[in-house]
Design a protein around this motif. Structure first.
Motif, PDB file in Angstrom:
ATOM      1  N   LEU A 206      17.149  -9.806 -25.238  1.00  0.00           N
ATOM      2  CA  LEU A 206      17.190  -9.790 -26.719  1.00  0.00           C
ATOM      3  C   LEU A 206      16.083 -10.446 -27.700  1.00  0.00           C
ATOM      4  N   SER A 207      15.040 -10.562 -26.576  1.00  0.00           N
ATOM      5  CA  SER A 207      13.863 -11.486 -27.252  1.00  0.00           C
ATOM      6  C   SER A 207      12.884 -10.619 -28.301  1.00  0.00           C
ATOM      7  N   VAL A 208      13.079  -9.274 -28.084  1.00  0.00           N
ATOM      8  CA  VAL A 208      12.181  -8.416 -29.028  1.00  0.00           C
ATOM      9  C   VAL A 208      13.205  -7.799 -29.977  1.00  0.00           C
ATOM     10  N   ASN A 209      12.782  -7.870 -31.326  1.00  0.00           N
ATOM     11  CA  ASN A 209      13.533  -7.070 -32.272  1.00  0.00           C
ATOM     12  C   ASN A 209      12.769  -6.903 -33.706  1.00  0.00           C
ATOM     13  N   LYS A 210      13.302  -5.873 -34.415  1.00  0.00           N
ATOM     14  CA  LYS A 210      12.508  -5.626 -35.518  1.00  0.00           C
ATOM     15  C   LYS A 210      13.599  -5.054 -36.479  1.00  0.00           C
ATOM     16  N   SER A 211      13.296  -4.694 -37.577  1.00  0.00           N
ATOM     17  CA  SER A 211      14.116  -3.980 -38.710  1.00  0.00           C
ATOM     18  C   SER A 211      14.000  -2.562 -38.641  1.00  0.00           C
ATOM     19  N   PHE A 212      14.805  -1.739 -38.817  1.00  0.00           N
ATOM     20  CA  PHE A 212      15.068  -0.245 -38.840  1.00  0.00           C
ATOM     21  C   PHE A 212      15.873   0.104 -40.007  1.00  0.00           C
ATOM     22  N   ASP A 213      15.424   1.061 -40.995  1.00  0.00           N
ATOM     23  CA  ASP A 213      15.932   1.570 -41.896  1.00  0.00           C
ATOM     24  C   ASP A 213      16.861   2.637 -41.590  1.00  0.00           C
ATOM     25  N   PHE A 214      18.285   2.777 -41.343  1.00  0.00           N
ATOM     26  CA  PHE A 214      19.216   3.685 -40.784  1.00  0.00           C
ATOM     27  C   PHE A 214      19.501   4.463 -42.152  1.00  0.00           C
ATOM     28  N   PRO A 215      19.831   5.921 -42.071  1.00  0.00           N
ATOM     29  CA  PRO A 215      20.130   6.812 -42.840  1.00  0.00           C
ATOM     30  C   PRO A 215      21.622   6.679 -43.344  1.00  0.00           C
ATOM     31  N   ALA A 216      22.163   7.574 -44.138  1.00  0.00           N
ATOM     32  CA  ALA A 216      23.525   7.647 -44.411  1.00  0.00           C
ATOM     33  C   ALA A 216      24.176   6.461 -44.986  1.00  0.00           C
ATOM     34  N   GLY A 217      23.233   5.660 -45.840  1.00  0.00           N
ATOM     35  CA  GLY A 217      23.680   4.337 -46.317  1.00  0.00           C
ATOM     36  C   GLY A 217      23.823   3.196 -45.713  1.00  0.00           C
ATOM     37  N   ILE A 218      23.569   3.269 -44.133  1.00  0.00           N
ATOM     38  CA  ILE A 218      23.759   2.148 -43.621  1.00  0.00           C
ATOM     39  C   ILE A 218      22.619   1.197 -44.052  1.00  0.00           C
ATOM     40  N   GLY A 219      21.348   1.569 -44.148  1.00  0.00           N
ATOM     41  CA  GLY A 219      20.250   0.697 -44.491  1.00  0.00           C
ATOM     42  C   GLY A 219      19.682  -0.038 -43.464  1.00  0.00           C
ATOM     43  N   PRO A 220      18.941  -0.874 -43.742  1.00  0.00           N
ATOM     44  CA  PRO A 220      17.995  -1.763 -42.787  1.00  0.00           C
ATOM     45  C   PRO A 220      19.193  -2.656 -41.752  1.00  0.00           C
ATOM     46  N   LYS A 221      18.746  -2.474 -40.478  1.00  0.00           N
ATOM     47  CA  LYS A 221      19.556  -3.449 -39.631  1.00  0.00           C
ATOM     48  C   LYS A 221      18.567  -3.981 -38.684  1.00  0.00           C
ATOM     49  N   GLN A 222      18.449  -4.987 -38.035  1.00  0.00           N
ATOM     50  CA  GLN A 222      17.853  -5.799 -36.852  1.00  0.00           C
ATOM     51  C   GLN A 222      18.140  -4.917 -35.785  1.00  0.00           C
ATOM     52  N   ILE A 223      17.284  -4.547 -34.782  1.00  0.00           N
ATOM     53  CA  ILE A 223      17.270  -3.651 -33.578  1.00  0.00           C
ATOM     54  C   ILE A 223      16.823  -4.471 -32.588  1.00  0.00           C
ATOM     55  N   TYR A 224      17.614  -4.588 -31.357  1.00  0.00           N
ATOM     56  CA  TYR A 224      16.973  -5.453 -30.233  1.00  0.00           C
ATOM     57  C   TYR A 224      16.645  -4.515 -29.015  1.00  0.00           C
ATOM     58  N   LEU A 225      15.537  -4.793 -28.702  1.00  0.00           N
ATOM     59  CA  LEU A 225      15.044  -4.143 -27.470  1.00  0.00           C
ATOM     60  C   LEU A 225      15.877  -4.496 -26.027  1.00  0.00           C
ATOM     61  N   MET A 226      16.430  -3.501 -25.430  1.00  0.00           N
ATOM     62  CA  MET A 226      16.856  -3.689 -24.338  1.00  0.00           C
ATOM     63  C   MET A 226      16.878  -2.625 -23.147  1.00  0.00           C
ATOM     64  N   TYR A 227      17.469  -2.711 -21.971  1.00  0.00           N
ATOM     65  CA  TYR A 227      17.045  -1.521 -21.010  1.00  0.00           C
ATOM     66  C   TYR A 227      18.275  -0.847 -20.966  1.00  0.00           C
ATOM     67  N   HIS A 228      18.101   0.741 -20.897  1.00  0.00           N
ATOM     68  CA  HIS A 228      19.111   1.617 -20.892  1.00  0.00           C
ATOM     69  C   HIS A 228      18.768   2.771 -19.784  1.00  0.00           C
ATOM     70  N   GLU A 229      19.765   3.187 -19.111  1.00  0.00           N
ATOM     71  CA  GLU A 229      19.648   3.918 -17.918  1.00  0.00           C
ATOM     72  C   GLU A 229      18.871   5.098 -18.302  1.00  0.00           C
ATOM     73  N   GLU A 230      19.120   5.980 -19.502  1.00  0.00           N
ATOM     74  CA  GLU A 230      18.369   7.240 -19.714  1.00  0.00           C
ATOM     75  C   GLU A 230      17.051   7.001 -19.720  1.00  0.00           C
ATOM     76  N   LEU A 231      16.387   5.876 -20.119  1.00  0.00           N
ATOM     77  CA  LEU A 231      14.924   5.827 -20.120  1.00  0.00           C
ATOM     78  C   LEU A 231      14.205   6.229 -18.525  1.00  0.00           C
ATOM     79  N   GLU A 232      15.023   5.786 -17.632  1.00  0.00           N
ATOM     80  CA  GLU A 232      14.521   6.122 -16.179  1.00  0.00           C
ATOM     81  C   GLU A 232      14.439   7.569 -15.961  1.00  0.00           C
ATOM     82  N   SER A 233      15.356   8.415 -16.210  1.00  0.00           N
ATOM     83  CA  SER A 233      15.217   9.724 -16.033  1.00  0.00           C
ATOM     84  C   SER A 233      14.320  10.513 -16.999  1.00  0.00           C
ATOM     85  N   LEU A 234      14.397   9.944 -18.170  1.00  0.00           N
ATOM     86  CA  LEU A 234      13.486  10.784 -19.149  1.00  0.00           C
ATOM     87  C   LEU A 234      12.033  10.619 -19.026  1.00  0.00           C
TER      88      LEU A 234
END
Length: 392
Positions: A206-234
């Protein structure tokens, strides 16, 4: 007339059972099995369709094979814990049954998840003429299909891929996880990992993060870089990808509690001695935290999960965002579960539907992006996870 055996009676298992019952023209017989059959019976009682139940220890291959040979399902739909993927694949091989899961194998003693263990089953499934579909949840699962759809319809080449998962819901609890606490905390406290220029790069948790503006009224949120398994197959199946990352939102409250729990050793997965007995701190913590299935009636707000893909179309640069918005309260009203379970359970049912109707077929072990995305994308709209696409 197809018979599906669902193994796992947690929040996701409940959603899968509800949704299979909604598609009874395909799933003419549904059996729900778990270590504790009373949990299966409680789910079955919510549904106006006959659901058979059974007791099974998914870690015990012999016991699972006996159940498979007795009830003879057409497909095993595994929504138990990731630790049980390999025993269930072994049981399916022995009984001659197709297999589907929502998350890749993770050894209990190491917080590490990768596809190597399951990909190693390729020849055995192929030799038996059986099919195993891996990761038919949302992420992994729908995000893989989103990527395949983008590659088919929107971009000639994908160069950069960001999978972004936001839970903008609130359950009002001081600290709770929206799916299995043990798996959730192991995942979040692991090192971040992303693909760049042909190799994997690691970051501190969780050391890398940035803001992303989400649609549908959710608005800006901090997002944190993680590892997730789908990256491996993609990155394996789309070699044009130069950079692939996975991001997730966390509230400040969640991160504060998690930091304290880590500092006092409650997230450890190695055994410690307590009053002459070995206990695993994280498993003890899991027993103290709210059951994710109990959060359904408490949770309000939305989730937004999607893929931002940058690449080229007809020689010009283009960035595409494909995403789903899901409402916690609407999910609870429909199937008595919050949106985290819903967004995993619906794609599991759709993956099973793809297999049982012959829409997706093959012999061996497959990831979601290896099949035509269009029928799956159509089914998402039909069964409760409508998607949107926009150009950024």
């Amino acid at each position: 007339m197809k018979h599906v055996l669902i193994i796992g009676a947690g929040g996701v298992g409940s959603v899968v059972t509800h949704k299979c019952a909604q598609a009874r023209d395909i799933f003419s017989k549904i059996t729900l099995a778990s270590r504790r059959e009373e949990k299966c019976k409680a789910i079955a009682a919510q549904i106006d369709y006959p659901i058979e139940t059974a007791q099974v220890d998914a870690d015990n291959v012999e016991e699972t094979v006996a159940l498979l040979k007795r009830i003879k399902p057409d497909l095993v739909l595994n929504v138990a814990l990731p630790y049980q993927d390999l025993p269930l694949m072994d049981a399916c091989l022995e009984a001659g049954i197709d297999y589907l899961d929502t998350a890749n194998y993770e050894p209990p003693e190491t917080a590490k998840f990768e596809y190597s263990w399951q990909w190693a089953y390729q020849d055995r499934f192929k030799k038996k003429g059986l099919m195993a579909l891996l990761g038919s949840g949302f992420d992994p699962g729908v995000t893989n299909v989103f990527t395949a759809w983008i590659a088919k319809h929107e971009l000639d080449e994908i160069h950069e891929l960001d999978i972004i998962d936001a839970n903008a819901g609130d359950h009002g609890q001081p600290f709770a996880t929206n799916f299995n606490p043990e798996i959730n905390i192991r995942e979040v406290t692991a090192k971040g990992r992303f693909w760049e220029n042909g190799d994997w790069q690691e970051t501190d948790p969780l050391s890398v993060n940035k803001s992303f503006d989400f649609p549908a009224g959710i608005g800006p949120k901090q997002i944190y870089l993680m590892y997730h398994e789908e990256l491996e197959s993609l990155v394996k199946n789309f070699p044009s990808i130069q950079r692939a990352r996975f991001w997730m939102t966390f509230s400040d409250n969640y991160l504060k509690h998690l930091e304290v729990l880590q500092n006092v050793g409650m997230t450890r997965i190695d055994p410690v001695m307590f009053e002459g007995k070995e206990i695993i701190p994280l498993q003890f913590l899991k027993a103290l935290l709210p059951d994710p299935a109990s959060l359904g009636p408490l949770t309000k707000g939305k989730t937004c999960i999607g893929c931002v893909a940058k690449g080229t179309k007809d020689g010009k640069e283009k960035t595409v965002y494909v995403y789903n918005i899901c409402d916690h309260e609407a999910c609870y009203k429909e199937v008595k579960s919050q949106a985290i379970s819903y967004t995993t359970g619906v794609p599991a049912m759709i993956g099973a539907l793809m297999m049982l109707t012959g829409t997706w077929r093959g012999e061996g072990v497959f990831n979601m992006e290896e099949f035509d995305p269009d029928p799956f994308m159509d089914a998402l709209n039909k069964y409760g996870l409508p998607w949107n696409v926009t150009t950024l």
